[in-house]
Design an enzyme around this catalytic site. Structure first.
Site, PDB file in Angstrom:
ATOM      1  N   CYS A   1       0.703  -1.586  -0.289  1.00  0.00           N
ATOM      2  CA  CYS A   1       0.181  -0.151  -0.065  1.00  0.00           C
ATOM      3  C   CYS A   1       0.962   1.205   0.013  1.00  0.00           C
ATOM      4  O   CYS A   1       1.963   1.289   0.582  1.00  0.00           O
ATOM      5  CB  CYS A   1      -1.105  -0.254   1.060  1.00  0.00           C
ATOM      6  SG  CYS A   1      -0.549   0.483   2.718  1.00  0.00           S
TER       7      CYS A   1
ATOM      8  N   CYS B   1       1.326   3.102   3.384  1.00  0.00           N
ATOM      9  CA  CYS B   1       2.581   3.054   3.240  1.00  0.00           C
ATOM     10  C   CYS B   1       3.427   3.307   3.857  1.00  0.00           C
ATOM     11  O   CYS B   1       4.398   3.008   4.620  1.00  0.00           O
ATOM     12  CB  CYS B   1       2.280   1.136   3.968  1.00  0.00           C
ATOM     13  SG  CYS B   1       0.168   0.726   4.458  1.00  0.00           S
TER      14      CYS B   1
ATOM     15  N   ASP C   1      24.658  26.953 -25.408  1.00  0.00           N
ATOM     16  CA  ASP C   1      25.468  27.282 -25.787  1.00  0.00           C
ATOM     17  C   ASP C   1      26.454  26.804 -27.329  1.00  0.00           C
ATOM     18  O   ASP C   1      24.722  26.035 -28.173  1.00  0.00           O
ATOM     19  CB  ASP C   1      26.501  25.984 -24.616  1.00  0.00           C
ATOM     20  CG  ASP C   1      28.474  25.941 -25.780  1.00  0.00           C
ATOM     21  OD1 ASP C   1      28.577  27.120 -25.246  1.00  0.00           O
ATOM     22  OD2 ASP C   1      28.807  25.160 -25.807  1.00  0.00           O
TER      23      ASP C   1
ATOM     24  N   ASP D   1      27.962  21.408 -23.983  1.00  0.00           N
ATOM     25  CA  ASP D   1      28.762  20.754 -23.788  1.00  0.00           C
ATOM     26  C   ASP D   1      28.907  19.524 -22.527  1.00  0.00           C
ATOM     27  O   ASP D   1      29.518  19.090 -22.685  1.00  0.00           O
ATOM     28  CB  ASP D   1      29.390  20.847 -25.018  1.00  0.00           C
ATOM     29  CG  ASP D   1      30.075  21.074 -25.326  1.00  0.00           C
ATOM     30  OD1 ASP D   1      30.274  22.410 -23.627  1.00  0.00           O
ATOM     31  OD2 ASP D   1      30.973  22.317 -26.043  1.00  0.00           O
TER      32      ASP D   1
ATOM     33  N   ASP E   1      31.140  24.499 -19.723  1.00  0.00           N
ATOM     34  CA  ASP E   1      29.923  24.897 -19.396  1.00  0.00           C
ATOM     35  C   ASP E   1      29.534  24.625 -17.738  1.00  0.00           C
ATOM     36  O   ASP E   1      27.981  24.723 -17.292  1.00  0.00           O
ATOM     37  CB  ASP E   1      29.313  24.653 -20.557  1.00  0.00           C
ATOM     38  CG  ASP E   1      28.958  25.433 -20.840  1.00  0.00           C
ATOM     39  OD1 ASP E   1      29.954  26.981 -21.526  1.00  0.00           O
ATOM     40  OD2 ASP E   1      29.144  24.872 -22.265  1.00  0.00           O
TER      41      ASP E   1
HETATM   42  P1  ADP Z   1      31.202  27.760 -26.779  1.00  0.00           P
HETATM   43  O1  ADP Z   1      31.316  29.400 -25.364  1.00  0.00           O
HETATM   44  O2  ADP Z   1      30.688  28.755 -27.691  1.00  0.00           O
HETATM   45  O3  ADP Z   1      31.600  26.754 -26.616  1.00  0.00           O
HETATM   46  P2  ADP Z   1      34.319  27.822 -26.016  1.00  0.00           P
HETATM   47  O4  ADP Z   1      34.231  29.242 -24.267  1.00  0.00           O
HETATM   48  O5  ADP Z   1      34.727  26.626 -25.772  1.00  0.00           O
HETATM   49  O6  ADP Z   1      32.696  28.022 -27.078  1.00  0.00           O
HETATM   50  O7  ADP Z   1      35.266  28.923 -26.578  1.00  0.00           O
HETATM   51  C1  ADP Z   1      35.204  30.555 -27.362  1.00  0.00           C
HETATM   52  C2  ADP Z   1      36.364  30.763 -28.002  1.00  0.00           C
HETATM   53  O8  ADP Z   1      37.339  30.670 -27.076  1.00  0.00           O
HETATM   54  C3  ADP Z   1      36.817  30.062 -28.884  1.00  0.00           C
HETATM   55  O9  ADP Z   1      35.513  29.775 -29.930  1.00  0.00           O
HETATM   56  C4  ADP Z   1      38.030  30.379 -29.407  1.00  0.00           C
HETATM   57  O10 ADP Z   1      38.002  31.182 -30.352  1.00  0.00           O
HETATM   58  C5  ADP Z   1      38.481  30.493 -27.784  1.00  0.00           C
HETATM   59  N1  ADP Z   1      39.631  29.209 -27.732  1.00  0.00           N
HETATM   60  C6  ADP Z   1      38.747  28.122 -26.214  1.00  0.00           C
HETATM   61  N2  ADP Z   1      39.664  27.699 -26.369  1.00  0.00           N
HETATM   62  C7  ADP Z   1      41.314  27.203 -27.047  1.00  0.00           C
HETATM   63  C8  ADP Z   1      42.149  26.857 -26.951  1.00  0.00           C
HETATM   64  N3  ADP Z   1      42.283  26.085 -26.235  1.00  0.00           N
HETATM   65  N4  ADP Z   1      42.501  27.079 -28.459  1.00  0.00           N
HETATM   66  C9  ADP Z   1      42.306  28.251 -29.046  1.00  0.00           C
HETATM   67  N5  ADP Z   1      41.072  29.433 -29.150  1.00  0.00           N
HETATM   68  C10 ADP Z   1      40.593  28.651 -28.053  1.00  0.00           C
HETATM   69 MG    MG Z   2      31.599  24.564 -25.299  1.00  0.00          MG
END
Ligand code: ADP
Ligand code: MG
Length: 699
Positions: free
Chosen positions: A15, A18, A398, A596, A600
């Site tokens: 039940c 319960c 994102d 992803d 994030d």
């Molecule tokens: P989103 O927010 O769209 O997922 P990211 O935060 O992963 O994108 O990255 C944003 C931007 O930062 C990328 O488009 C790139 O220009 C730059 N970036 C991030 N990490 C790297 C890396 N390891 N090498 C070169 N550029 C980077």
């Molecule tokens: Mg990203």
């Protein structure tokens, strides 16, 4: 110190009312982390003192017993219980039949007396356990339970000389109990079949033969054989040369996925040919185990409706009891009518006093919804997520890896004067060697040679900007986007903002840039179209990428410009999210954020519905999210939202149905239009109806 949690299975828990009482009384006794799920019959509790736990349980539900989850042989014992119940019911029906026969014609008084005895034994055979439970509860000063009310109703009927009625009501009540237990067990079974993606056995390959063993006995390093059509029982890597896997049970995606030797094979996948796998994890850490864990624990985060029902049940039964007393006394005093009529009517009302239909069916609906959505590749972390999903007013995405493939490809290397393309990509690869960002991977792929990691001395990855590093030989390298080169105030001759470009800076001098291409997923178009069709007011894009790229991608997908936010650092994403959360709160809606799961996690954690995508292998994102999309198809949201909508609808129907029919019978009973056994029919009927209605969800 975190309390260790133990899982038990409650056998003989029949039940739902319960279940609620057991849970709250265990809590009252000071046990920590008590969670009892009526649908799965799983008791989670921060203690393993089983005898003490069982003594508390048996005080509330005699016959119920907690057993450690692993040793349980629940199925056969449930079957035995059902059979026993069936025999008892059959006997009581036969007795009832003869009893009524003997008492309804003008037989000699002795025969009629015998008839009464037969009726009374029918009453006892069908109702003994009800009376027993009622007395046991009474010893705990608990009168707000269906057993007590059934006992009072039938004993009252006997007192006002309605023995046949009392016996009939008890017999019908037992039939109802039986049918309900069958229906609940059947639903439990169909829901667990839905989740039955974990094989119990594995074929272990040893030197000279193959033995079949329990999955629990497999350890990392073992080689197992999976035959065509079988499910992979445990995670590992492929030892055979190649295979095609059907991952539909995990991701909802039915297209077969080709893999080759050395690739990861996830448990739950179905193979089309015979393959050998080298096991890499323990049974409990395997993908299917983790999925089942999430799904089974999900029901413990209750939905609003479940919480409502729990509260409702607490007040409903005492309310009916008081109502019945009032009906028995007040009208006969005021109207000077014979008291017997009104007592009888009060007893009719008592019969309808069990909130069973609700207490049983509502949790069932939510569990079915969670199970169903897990089969379409979406894990819901709680029944409360279903509530939130039905109220979504804003969906924020994102960009990289979520709406776009995240599979970057280097399309062009543009060196500055004095440098060659090879040099530019070489320095970039050195800087990216430690990064997991999809951009980094594409650069390393384009470089194509192994990077000398011993060269890397200092290394720093700045989210949404890029990477700063120093080599052993004293060079400093910076790679990143336009924002990054502005940040370090490095003059650069090129300025590309409508494509993804990675600038390469050597010892504070710009030496060239790399153009990278990323495609929008086709499923992203479907996802957004679907959300628009559902009239979700705000669909937005939050990205760390530049304005031009964000607007190009957003524009192609049909996202309104006012909802596109670019050049965001992870913390900025939270700020934007807060704005939407605030707006949604004013309008009674909820905000979903889909990322992803790479960087994030904080945003996912902050959203009303945080969605982690492509999370099949990643613990961290499963942790932060409310909803996990197993593959990387954003259109799975479509399934999740529509399953949530159906679940919610059926839960509402059940509530209305149950309350409506109960109110109707209370009304009919009060004015004398329903007899006691009609009321029992109504009560049992509505419970069954709501259970079957819940099962519609699984179709
Ligand atoms: P989103 O927010 O769209 O997922 P990211 O935060 O992963 O994108 O990255 C944003 C931007 O930062 C990328 O488009 C790139 O220009 C730059 N970036 C991030 N990490 C790297 C890396 N390891 N090498 C070169 N550029 C980077
Ligand atoms: Mg990203």
């Amino acid at each position: 110190m975190a309390q260790e949690k133990h899982n038990f299975l409650l056998q003989g828990l029949s039940c739902a009312d319960c279940a609620l009482k057991i849970e709250s009384s265990l809590k009252q006794q000071g046990y920590s982390s008590v969670k009892l799920n009526f649908t799965t019959r799983r008791l989670q509790i921060g203690s393993d003192n089983i005898s003490e736990i069982n003594s508390i349980i048996s005080r509330i539900e005699p016959g119920a017993i907690a057993i450690p989850e692993k040793t349980s042989q629940d199925f056969s014992s449930a079957k035995k219980r059902e059979n026993f119940l069936l025999i008892r019911i059959s006997i009581s029906i036969i007795l009832l039949f003869f009893g009524i026969l003997l008492t309804s014609f003008s037989f000699p008084p002795l025969v009629v007396l015998g008839g009464h005895l037969v009726l009374f034994s029918s009453y006892l055979v069908s109702g003994f356990h009800v009376l027993r439970k009622a007395i046991l509860r009474l010893q705990n000063f608990d009168i707000a339970n269906e057993y007590f009310l059934m006992a009072i109703a039938t004993l009252g009927a006997i007192l006002i000389d309605e023995l046949p009625e009392a016996a009939a009501v008890m017999v019908f009540y037992s039939i109802g109990e039986y049918l309900q237990s069958r229906a609940v067990n059947k639903s439990r079974k169909s829901i667990s079949e839905l989740l039955d993606i974990r094989p119990d056995i594995a074929h272990l390959v040893s030197m000279d033969d193959i033995t079949t063993v329990a999955v629990e006995d497999i350890t990392p390093g073992d080689i197992i054989l999976v035959k065509p059509g079988e499910r992979v029982p445990i995670d590992g890597i492929l030892v055979s040369s190649h295979a095609n896997l059907d991952l539909s049970a995990l991701t909802g995606e039915s297209r077969p996925v080709p893999i080759v030797k050395g690739d990861e094979v996830l448990s739950g996948a179905i193979t089309s040919a015979s393959i050998k796998i080298k096991v890499t994890v323990d049974h409990s850490e395997s993908t299917v185990s983790r999925i089942l864990d999430v799904v089974e624990n999900a029901t413990q985060n209750k939905s609003e409706k479940e919480v409502f029902i729990t509260r409702f049940a607490r007040y409903y039964t005492p309310f009916v009891l008081i109502l019945a007393i009032a009906i028995a006394i007040i009208p006969s005093l005021l109207l000077a009518e014979p008291m017997e009529i009104w007592i009888y009517r009060a007893l009719v009302v008592l019969v309808i006093s069990c909130p069973c239909a609700l207490v049983v069916s509502i949790p069932l609906v939510y569990f079915a919804g969670i199970g169903k959505s897990s089969r379409s590749g979406v894990l819901l972390k709680g029944a409360n997520v279903i509530d939130s999903l039905t109220e979504v007013t804003a969906v924020l995405f994102d960009k990289t890896g979520t709406l776009t493939e995240g599979k970057f490809k280097v399309v062009m290397v543009v060196p500055d004067e004095n440098y060659s393309p090879q040099e530019v990509i070489m320095y970039a690869a050195l800087a990216e060697a430690h990064s997991n960002h999809p951009i980094a991977k594409s650069i390393l792929e384009a470089y194509g040679e192994p990077v000398d990691l011993s060269q890397v001395k200092e290394y720093e990855e700045l989210p949404a900007l890029g990477i700063k590093m120093k080599t052993k030989s004293g060079d400093s390298i910076v790679v990143g986007n336009d924002k990054m080169v502005h940040e370090i105030e490095c003059p650069h001759s090129a300025c590309i903002t409508d494509e993804t470009a990675v600038y390469v800076v050597l010892n504070d001098v710009y030496i060239g840039h790399i153009i990278i291409d990323d495609k929008i997923k086709t499923t992203a178009f479907d996802a957004i179209k679907y959300l628009e069709k559902r009239n979700i007011p705000h669909i937005g894009l939050l990205t760390g990428d530049t304005k031009n790229i964000a607007e190009r991608v957003g524009g192609e997908l049909g996202i309104k410009q006012e909802n596109i936010y670019s050049s965001l650092m992870p913390l900025n994403k939270i700020e934007i999210l807060e704005k939407y959360l605030h707006k949604a709160e004013e309008n009674g809606g909820t905000v979903m954020f889909i990322g992803d799961g790479m960087n994030d996690a904080p945003v996912i954690a902050r959203a009303d519905i945080g969605v982690a995508m492509g999370a099949i292998g990643s613990d961290a994102s499963i942790e932060a999210a409310d909803l996990v999309i197993m593959d990387d198809n954003p259109n799975r949201l479509n399934d999740a939202i529509s399953i949530a909508g159906d679940t919610n609808k059926i839960a509402k129907q059940n509530i209305l149905l149950a309350l409506g029919i109960k109110a109707l019978f209370i009304g009919l009973g009060t004015v004398g239009l329903a007899s006691m056994w009609v009321a029992v029919f109504g009560d049992v009927g509505v419970t069954l109806l709501t259970i079957f209605n819940s099962l519609r969800l699984l179709r």
